[in-house]
Write a protein that holds these residues in place. Structure first.
Motif, PDB file in Angstrom:
ATOM      1  N   ASP A 199       0.737  -1.155  -0.132  1.00 49.36           N
ATOM      2  CA  ASP A 199       0.068  -0.031   0.217  1.00 49.36           C
ATOM      3  C   ASP A 199       0.886   1.370   0.012  1.00 49.36           C
ATOM      4  N   ARG A 200       0.337   2.347  -0.524  1.00 53.30           N
ATOM      5  CA  ARG A 200       1.135   3.423  -0.679  1.00 53.30           C
ATOM      6  C   ARG A 200       1.248   4.059   0.777  1.00 53.30           C
ATOM      7  N   GLN A 201       0.139   3.775   1.397  1.00 53.68           N
ATOM      8  CA  GLN A 201       0.401   4.411   2.869  1.00 53.68           C
ATOM      9  C   GLN A 201       1.642   3.704   3.613  1.00 53.68           C
ATOM     10  N   ASP A 202       2.083   2.583   3.217  1.00 58.14           N
ATOM     11  CA  ASP A 202       3.138   1.769   4.011  1.00 58.14           C
ATOM     12  C   ASP A 202       4.612   1.884   3.075  1.00 58.14           C
ATOM     13  N   THR A 203       4.342   2.180   1.890  1.00 58.63           N
ATOM     14  CA  THR A 203       5.770   2.039   1.188  1.00 58.63           C
ATOM     15  C   THR A 203       5.839   3.459   0.307  1.00 58.63           C
ATOM     16  N   PHE A 204       7.150   3.858   0.292  1.00 53.51           N
ATOM     17  CA  PHE A 204       7.387   5.052  -0.586  1.00 53.51           C
ATOM     18  C   PHE A 204       7.552   4.610  -2.010  1.00 53.51           C
ATOM     19  N   TYR A 205       6.807   5.384  -2.767  1.00 51.01           N
ATOM     20  CA  TYR A 205       6.962   4.877  -4.234  1.00 51.01           C
ATOM     21  C   TYR A 205       7.561   6.173  -4.765  1.00 51.01           C
ATOM     22  N   LEU A 206       8.355   6.032  -5.924  1.00 45.88           N
ATOM     23  CA  LEU A 206       8.644   7.030  -6.677  1.00 45.88           C
ATOM     24  C   LEU A 206       7.770   7.354  -8.087  1.00 45.88           C
ATOM     25  N   ALA A 207       7.984   8.441  -8.596  1.00 47.68           N
ATOM     26  CA  ALA A 207       7.167   8.676  -9.731  1.00 47.68           C
ATOM     27  C   ALA A 207       7.195   7.405 -10.950  1.00 47.68           C
ATOM     28  N   ASP A 208       8.463   6.923 -10.930  1.00 50.14           N
ATOM     29  CA  ASP A 208       8.919   5.935 -11.992  1.00 50.14           C
ATOM     30  C   ASP A 208       8.354   4.701 -11.687  1.00 50.14           C
ATOM     31  N   GLY A 209       7.640   4.627 -10.576  1.00 50.31           N
ATOM     32  CA  GLY A 209       7.178   3.110 -10.232  1.00 50.31           C
ATOM     33  C   GLY A 209       8.313   2.366  -9.061  1.00 50.31           C
ATOM     34  N   ARG A 210       9.463   2.824  -9.295  1.00 46.97           N
ATOM     35  CA  ARG A 210      10.286   2.317  -8.049  1.00 46.97           C
ATOM     36  C   ARG A 210      10.036   2.525  -6.675  1.00 46.97           C
ATOM     37  N   LEU A 211      10.738   1.773  -5.735  1.00 49.48           N
ATOM     38  CA  LEU A 211      10.198   2.174  -4.399  1.00 49.48           C
ATOM     39  C   LEU A 211      11.525   2.176  -3.289  1.00 49.48           C
ATOM     40  N   LEU A 212      11.465   2.986  -2.460  1.00 49.02           N
ATOM     41  CA  LEU A 212      12.431   2.579  -1.263  1.00 49.02           C
ATOM     42  C   LEU A 212      12.329   1.270  -0.579  1.00 49.02           C
ATOM     43  N   ARG A 213      13.000   0.489  -0.597  1.00 49.07           N
ATOM     44  CA  ARG A 213      12.938  -0.878  -0.345  1.00 49.07           C
ATOM     45  C   ARG A 213      12.359  -0.980   1.220  1.00 49.07           C
ATOM     46  N   THR A 214      11.303  -1.877   1.392  1.00 47.83           N
ATOM     47  CA  THR A 214      10.812  -1.811   2.853  1.00 47.83           C
ATOM     48  C   THR A 214      11.473  -2.951   3.578  1.00 47.83           C
ATOM     49  N   GLN A 215      12.484  -3.713   3.065  1.00 46.46           N
ATOM     50  CA  GLN A 215      12.957  -4.870   3.713  1.00 46.46           C
ATOM     51  C   GLN A 215      14.427  -5.151   2.944  1.00 46.46           C
ATOM     52  N   THR A 216      15.191  -5.861   3.607  1.00 47.61           N
ATOM     53  CA  THR A 216      16.584  -6.233   2.898  1.00 47.61           C
ATOM     54  C   THR A 216      16.180  -7.541   2.081  1.00 47.61           C
ATOM     55  N   SER A 217      15.183  -8.323   2.215  1.00 55.70           N
ATOM     56  CA  SER A 217      14.839  -9.453   1.352  1.00 55.70           C
ATOM     57  C   SER A 217      14.664  -9.305  -0.162  1.00 55.70           C
ATOM     58  N   PRO A 218      14.817  -8.234  -0.732  1.00 60.30           N
ATOM     59  CA  PRO A 218      15.076  -7.944  -2.306  1.00 60.30           C
ATOM     60  C   PRO A 218      16.388  -8.514  -2.696  1.00 60.30           C
ATOM     61  N   VAL A 219      17.307  -8.310  -1.754  1.00 63.02           N
ATOM     62  CA  VAL A 219      18.789  -8.654  -2.146  1.00 63.02           C
ATOM     63  C   VAL A 219      18.742 -10.251  -2.200  1.00 63.02           C
ATOM     64  N   GLN A 220      18.071 -10.818  -1.452  1.00 64.53           N
ATOM     65  CA  GLN A 220      18.033 -12.621  -1.602  1.00 64.53           C
ATOM     66  C   GLN A 220      17.779 -12.509  -3.127  1.00 64.53           C
ATOM     67  N   ILE A 221      16.729 -12.214  -3.586  1.00 62.63           N
ATOM     68  CA  ILE A 221      16.523 -12.368  -5.162  1.00 62.63           C
ATOM     69  C   ILE A 221      17.546 -11.772  -5.857  1.00 62.63           C
ATOM     70  N   ARG A 222      18.034 -10.758  -5.690  1.00 62.76           N
ATOM     71  CA  ARG A 222      19.242 -10.452  -6.341  1.00 62.76           C
ATOM     72  C   ARG A 222      20.324 -11.102  -6.580  1.00 62.76           C
TER      73      ARG A 222
END
Ligand code: PHE
Length: 341
Positions: free
Chosen positions: A156-179
């Motif tokens: 939700d936009r209320q919980d996550t900071f989104y950028l205009a281009d659709g990217r976001l400030l990561r909410t957790q370090t878990s995406p590094v697992q994926i990378r």
């Protein structure tokens, strides 16, 4: 006997060395007399030139003149240098040596950095390698690949900071697992320390910007027992061998089964106190066995590979360790507070 030009050269070198060493102008004056004065070494050598043949005379003459001018220049230079020192010495007399000196404050590691560095160090000793990822993430890495449903509240936009281009400030370090899994084949054992961002209203336990350390271990036949052992060793190394660890069932989209783990309260030893809200346990973080859907997203065969993952908040551990009651104190940069760690 030495040729005359060599004698000039020797006298020149001796004089220059002595002048260089001189620490007061009286010595310089004495050296000037010894070498250049009427009865000095250089005029004496000039007198010896009378015995030279007409061919030798111009050759030796050149060496002789050079010796004389160089010594003269060195005398001037030494006098100049010593007069400068004399001025400084007089100035020094005006200083009051009883005045207190200027204090230089020595910097220290921030308590959050201290915990982070120690955690990394402990996991390194257990064979984990440090991995890194960007603070600005794609929705794919932060949510989709982590098996997070499109209607999950954390998106939700209320919980996550989104950028205009659709990217976001990561909410957790878990995406590094994926990378990491996208770019490497198993087996792997990594920790990813880093900043996370959530659109929380700041209060005593919430900050919009905080830190996590993520762990991921993928191999054949990894089990919950491996996770529990790793977390127990970590707790003992970080907080002391009297700390016990417990798991509670929980839910995360990217792990199955999922759990939360607690450490026994280090303040009261598990008896119950204000810090642990009289439960005897401190909630540390989330963990679980990597969901097969996550392995599929990165192209790992879920029939072949198993793994566990965990992620914990660094501020939380720093607060427990130092009995800090309010997370905001960690970010106010009040030196009276920071100097205590
Ligand atoms: N990413 C989860 C969180 O921020 C923690 C977690 C990490 C849970 C890894 C399970 C496995 O709350």
């Amino acid at each position: 006997m030495k040729p005359l030009s060599e004698k000039f050269d020797l006298a020149r070198r001796e004089a220059l060395a002595a002048l260089d060493q001189a620490t007061d102008s009286a010595t310089v004056e004495q050296l000037r007399i010894d070498y250049l004065g009427r009865r000095g070494a250089i005029p004496a050598l000039f007198r010896e030139m009378g015995g030279l043949s007409p061919e030798q005379r111009p050759v030796v003459g050149q060496v002789a003149n050079q010796a004389k001018t160089e010594i003269q220049a060195a005398v001037e230079e030494a006098l100049q240098r010593l007069s400068d020192t004399a001025t400084t010495a007089t100035l020094d007399l005006n200083l009051d040596p009883t005045m207190p000196g200027r204090r230089r404050r020595v910097g220290k590691k921030h308590p959050v950095v201290q915990v982070m560095d120690e955690a990394i160090d402990i996991f390194r000793r257990m064979g984990f390698i440090v991995a890194d990822g960007p603070d600005l993430e794609t929705e794919y890495h932060n949510f989709d690949a982590l098996n997070t449903p499109t209607d999950h509240p954390s998106r939700d936009r209320q919980d996550t900071f989104y950028l205009a281009d659709g990217r976001l400030l990561r909410t957790q370090t878990s995406p590094v697992q994926i990378r990491v899994m996208e770019s490497q084949e198993p087996p792997l054992r990594i920790v990813c320390p880093g900043r996370c961002f959530r659109r929380d209203t700041p209060d005593a336990t919430h900050s919009m910007n905080f830190h996590q350390i993520e762990g991921l271990y993928v191999d054949r036949q990894v089990s919950l027992a491996d996770l529990k052992a790793t977390m127990t060793v970590f707790a003992h190394e970080l907080l002391g061998s009297e700390v016990s660890v417990r798991f509670r069932p929980h839910f995360f989209p990217f792990t199955e089964p999922s759990l939360e783990y607690d450490f026994s309260c280090i303040m009261c030893g598990g008896k119950g106190c204000r810090v642990c809200k009289y439960s005897g346990w401190l909630e540390i973080s989330g963990a679980g066995m990597v969901d097969p859907a996550v392995f599929q997203a990165v192209g790992y065969d879920p029939e072949k590979w198993t793994g566990y993952a965990f992620g914990m908040g660094i501020e939380r551990i720093a607060m427990i360790r130092h009995a800090i009651g309010d997370i905001r104190m960690l970010y106010e940069n009040d030196l009276r507070f920071l100097a205590q760690f």
